[in-house]
Design an enzyme around this catalytic site. Structure first.
Site, mmCIF file in Angstrom:
data_model
loop_
_atom_site.group_PDB
_atom_site.id
_atom_site.type_symbol
_atom_site.label_atom_id
_atom_site.label_comp_id
_atom_site.label_asym_id
_atom_site.label_seq_id
_atom_site.Cartn_x
_atom_site.Cartn_y
_atom_site.Cartn_z
ATOM 1 N N LEU A 129 0.908 -1.046 -0.243
ATOM 2 C CA LEU A 129 0.176 0.201 -0.159
ATOM 3 C C LEU A 129 0.759 1.290 -0.261
ATOM 4 O O LEU A 129 0.601 2.382 -0.646
ATOM 5 C CB LEU A 129 -1.212 -0.008 1.476
ATOM 6 C CG LEU A 129 -1.614 0.966 1.698
ATOM 7 C CD1 LEU A 129 -2.944 1.151 0.185
ATOM 8 C CD2 LEU A 129 -2.529 0.978 3.032
ATOM 9 N N GLU A 131 4.100 4.062 -0.028
ATOM 10 C CA GLU A 131 4.452 4.842 -1.328
ATOM 11 C C GLU A 131 5.406 5.615 -0.298
ATOM 12 O O GLU A 131 5.208 6.251 0.534
ATOM 13 C CB GLU A 131 3.421 5.367 -2.667
ATOM 14 C CG GLU A 131 2.919 4.044 -3.105
ATOM 15 C CD GLU A 131 2.196 4.599 -4.103
ATOM 16 O OE1 GLU A 131 2.297 6.018 -4.665
ATOM 17 O OE2 GLU A 131 0.924 3.768 -5.035
ATOM 18 N N ARG A 272 20.208 -11.901 40.067
ATOM 19 C CA ARG A 272 20.986 -10.843 40.109
ATOM 20 C C ARG A 272 20.900 -10.644 41.571
ATOM 21 O O ARG A 272 19.733 -9.748 42.125
ATOM 22 C CB ARG A 272 21.181 -9.842 39.439
ATOM 23 C CG ARG A 272 22.177 -8.644 39.102
ATOM 24 C CD ARG A 272 23.346 -8.512 38.362
ATOM 25 N NE ARG A 272 23.803 -7.311 38.709
ATOM 26 C CZ ARG A 272 25.340 -6.974 38.827
ATOM 27 N NH1 ARG A 272 26.218 -8.378 38.154
ATOM 28 N NH2 ARG A 272 25.895 -6.196 38.774
ATOM 29 N N GLY A 345 23.647 -2.398 33.258
ATOM 30 C CA GLY A 345 24.631 -2.083 32.082
ATOM 31 C C GLY A 345 23.960 -3.393 30.826
ATOM 32 O O GLY A 345 24.825 -3.545 29.804
ATOM 33 N N GLU A 368 1.325 0.082 9.614
ATOM 34 C CA GLU A 368 -0.161 -0.720 9.969
ATOM 35 C C GLU A 368 -0.784 0.753 10.312
ATOM 36 O O GLU A 368 -1.762 0.643 11.428
ATOM 37 C CB GLU A 368 -0.625 -2.257 10.942
ATOM 38 C CG GLU A 368 0.240 -2.853 9.998
ATOM 39 C CD GLU A 368 -0.786 -4.053 10.026
ATOM 40 O OE1 GLU A 368 -1.354 -3.948 10.002
ATOM 41 O OE2 GLU A 368 -0.177 -4.525 9.329
ATOM 42 N N THR A 370 0.159 4.396 12.295
ATOM 43 C CA THR A 370 0.775 4.720 13.046
ATOM 44 C C THR A 370 0.266 5.543 14.035
ATOM 45 O O THR A 370 -1.047 5.156 13.704
ATOM 46 C CB THR A 370 2.255 6.196 13.273
ATOM 47 O OG1 THR A 370 1.037 7.583 12.520
ATOM 48 C CG2 THR A 370 3.066 6.673 11.608
#
Ligand code: FAD
Length: 387
Positions: A129, A131, A272, A345, A368, A370
Site C-alpha cells: 500500500l 509509497e 542478580r 548495563g 499498519e 502510526t
C-alpha cells in the site's frame, strides 16, 4: 446467572495450543533469535519449522485448506512467536495481510487457492500500500493502472514492503485516476516473477531483523483482468477493512515482545544480587516489574477483545482494533524500555535480548498506521457513535 467469567478466558484448547507452540519455539526458534538479529537475513530454516509443524495454516478456515481457529488463534500464534522473535513473526503476519483482501473482497477461488498454498508452505504473500509520498495519507497513492481489453498495466513504486523479494505474490493498490482520490483505487494480485516487477535494496532497519523490507517497483507490469480483487474502485475500502483485521495482530506481536521482555527482566531480577540482596527484593525494582506486568496484561486483554471482534464480525471492530494496536504497542515500548533498565548495563549489551526487544517494539507504534493515525481513527469512531 449464566457463567459470565468464561468470557474473560481464552478457550482451553487455545491455552493448550499456546503451551505446545511455546515449547516448540523455545526449542527450535529461540536459540536462533540472536543470530537472526545479528545477520538480518530471512531465515528460511525457521520458516520451514513453521511449515513442518502445520503452523502456516493456523487461523485460516479448514474449508480453505487452513487448520482453523480464526483470528484469535492466529493472534495467540503471533504472540508466542513474537515472544522469541518478532522478525520471524512477520512471515505469517504479512502472508495473512495478503490473504485478508481476498477474504473481504476476492472470489472464493482466489481466497481458497492462496490460503491453501500458504498453509502448505508453497506461497508467501505481501501487502503493498505505502509509497514514498503516501504513508499515513494512503489515499494519495500515485501507482497507476490502465485498463486494457483483458488486462491491467501497472506502473509505480511501493515503499517499505515487508517480505519484498521473498514473497511470491503481492496485493498492490493502484489508482486508475488520482483525481478520484480514494474512489479511484483498486487492488490487484501481482506476482514476483511478472515481467516488470523488481525490488529495491534491503532497508537497514532498527529492529525486526530477519524480515526483509524493500521497495517493490512496477514498470509496465501487464496482468490478466482476473488479478483484480473485488470491484474496480473498491481498493481503498479493501485496504482499510484489511487493517481492521491486521491491527489486532500487530497488537498481538506487541504483547508477545513485551511478554518476552518481562520474562527476561523478572528472571534477571530474581537472579542478580547487589548490596547483598536480589534485585527483586528492592521495592524500586519489584514495583517496576509489577507495572510492566500490568501493562502486558492490560494490552493482552484489549488484544484478545479486538481479535474476538474480528471473528464475531463485530461492527465496532475498527474501534477495538485501533484501541488494541495503540495500547499494546505503546505498552510494549514502555515495558521493553523498562526491561533494559532492570538489566542495568547488561540491558544495553547485545549479549542479552533486552535491547533487541526494545528495538523490535518500536516498529509496532509505526506500521499498519502510526499511533497518531490510530488516535484519529478512534476519535472518528467516537464521533460516529454519537449518531
Ligand atoms: C519496517 C516497516 C515495514 C513496513 N511494512 C509495510 C508493508 O508491508 N506494506 C505497506 O504497505 N506498508 C508498510 N510499511 C509502511 C508503514 O505502514 C508506514 O511507514 C506508516 O504508515 C507511516 O507512514 P510514513 O512512514 O510515510 O510516515 P508519515 O505518514 O510521513 O508520518 C510521519 C509522522 O507524521 C505523523 N502524522 C502523519 N499524518 C498525521 C496526521 N494526520 N495527524 C497526526 N500525525 C500525523 C505520523 O504519525 C508520523 O509520526 C512499513 C513500514 C516500516 C517502517
Amino acid at each position: 446467572m449464566s457463567a459470565p467469567d468464561r468470557a474473560y478466558e481464552l478457550p482451553a484448547e487455545l491455552e493448550e495450543f499456546r503451551s505446545v507452540i511455546r515449547a516448540l519455539f523455545a526449542d527450535k526458534i529461540e536459540p536462533r533469535a540472536a543470530e537472526i538479529d545479528a545477520m538480518d537475513e530471512w531465515p528460511e530454516d525457521v520458516y520451514r519449522v513453521l511449515v513442518d509443524n502445520d503452523l502456516m495454516g493456523v487461523g485460516y478456515p479448514e474449508e480453505d485448506g487452513g487448520s482453523g481457529g480464526g483470528q484469535l488463534a492466529f493472534g495467540v500464534f503471533i504472540e508466542e512467536l513474537s515472544r522469541v522473535s518478532a522478525g520471524v513473526a512477520l512471515t505469517p503476519i504479512v502472508s495473512k495481510l495478503g490473504v485478508v483482501p481476498l477474504m473481504v473482497a476476492g472470489t472464493d477461488e482466489q481466497r481458497r487457492t492462496h490460503t491453501s498454498a500458504i498453509a502448505r508452505g508453497e506461497l508467501l504473500m505481501s501487502y503493498a500500500l505505502t509509497e514514498p509520498d503516501a504513508g499515513s495519507d494512503a489515499g494519495a497513492l500515485a501507482t497507476r493502472y490502465v485498463r486494457g481489453d483483458e488486462t491491467f498495466t501497472l506502473n509505480g513504486t511501493k515503499r517499505f514492503i515487508t517480505g519484498a523479494g521473498v514473497s511470491h505474490t503481492y496485493v498492490v493498490f493502484a489508482t486508475g485516476d488520482p483525481a478520484l482520490r480514494t474512489k479511484g483505487i483498486s487492488a490487484f494480485l501481482v506476482g514476483r516473477d511478472d515481467p516488470g516487477v523488481s525490488f529495491g535494496p534491503a532497508e537497514h532497519k532498527m529492529g525486526i531483523h530477519g524480515s526483509p523490507t524493500r521497495e517493490v517497483v512496477l514498470q509496465d507490469v501487464v496482468i490478466a483482468a482476473d488479478r483484480l480483487i473485488g470491484a474496480e474502485g473498491g481498493g481503498f475500502a479493501i485496504a482499510m477493512r484489511t487493517l481492521d483485521y491486521s491491527r489486532p495482530v500487530i497488537a498481538a506481536q506487541a504483547v508477545g515482545i513485551a511478554q518476552g521482555a518481562l520474562d527476561l527482566a523478572l528472571a534477571y531480577a530474581n537472579e542478580r544480587s547487589q548490596f547483598g540482596k536480589k534485585l527483586m527484593e528492592f521495592e524500586g525494582v519489584s514495583f517496576l516489574l509489577a507495572d510492566m506486568a500490568m501493562k502486558v496484561e492490560a494490552a493482552r486483554m484489549l488484544t484478545y477483545r479486538a481479535l474476538a471482534a474480528c471473528d464475531a464480525g463485530d461492527p465496532r471492530t475498527t474501534f477495538h482494533a485501533s484501541v488494541a494496536k495503540c495500547v499494546a504497542s505503546d505498552n510494549a515500548m514502555a515495558v521493553t524500555t523498562d526491561a533494559v533498565q532492570v538489566l542495568g548495563g547488561n540491558g544495553y549489551m547485545r549479549e542479552y535480548p533486552a535491547e533487541r526487544y526494545m528495538r523490535d517494539a518500536k516498529i509496532t507504534q509505526i506500521y499498519e498506521g502510526t499511533n497518531q493515525i490510530q488516535r484519529l481513527v478512534i476519535a472518528r469512531e467516537l464521533l460516529k457513535s454519537l449518531g
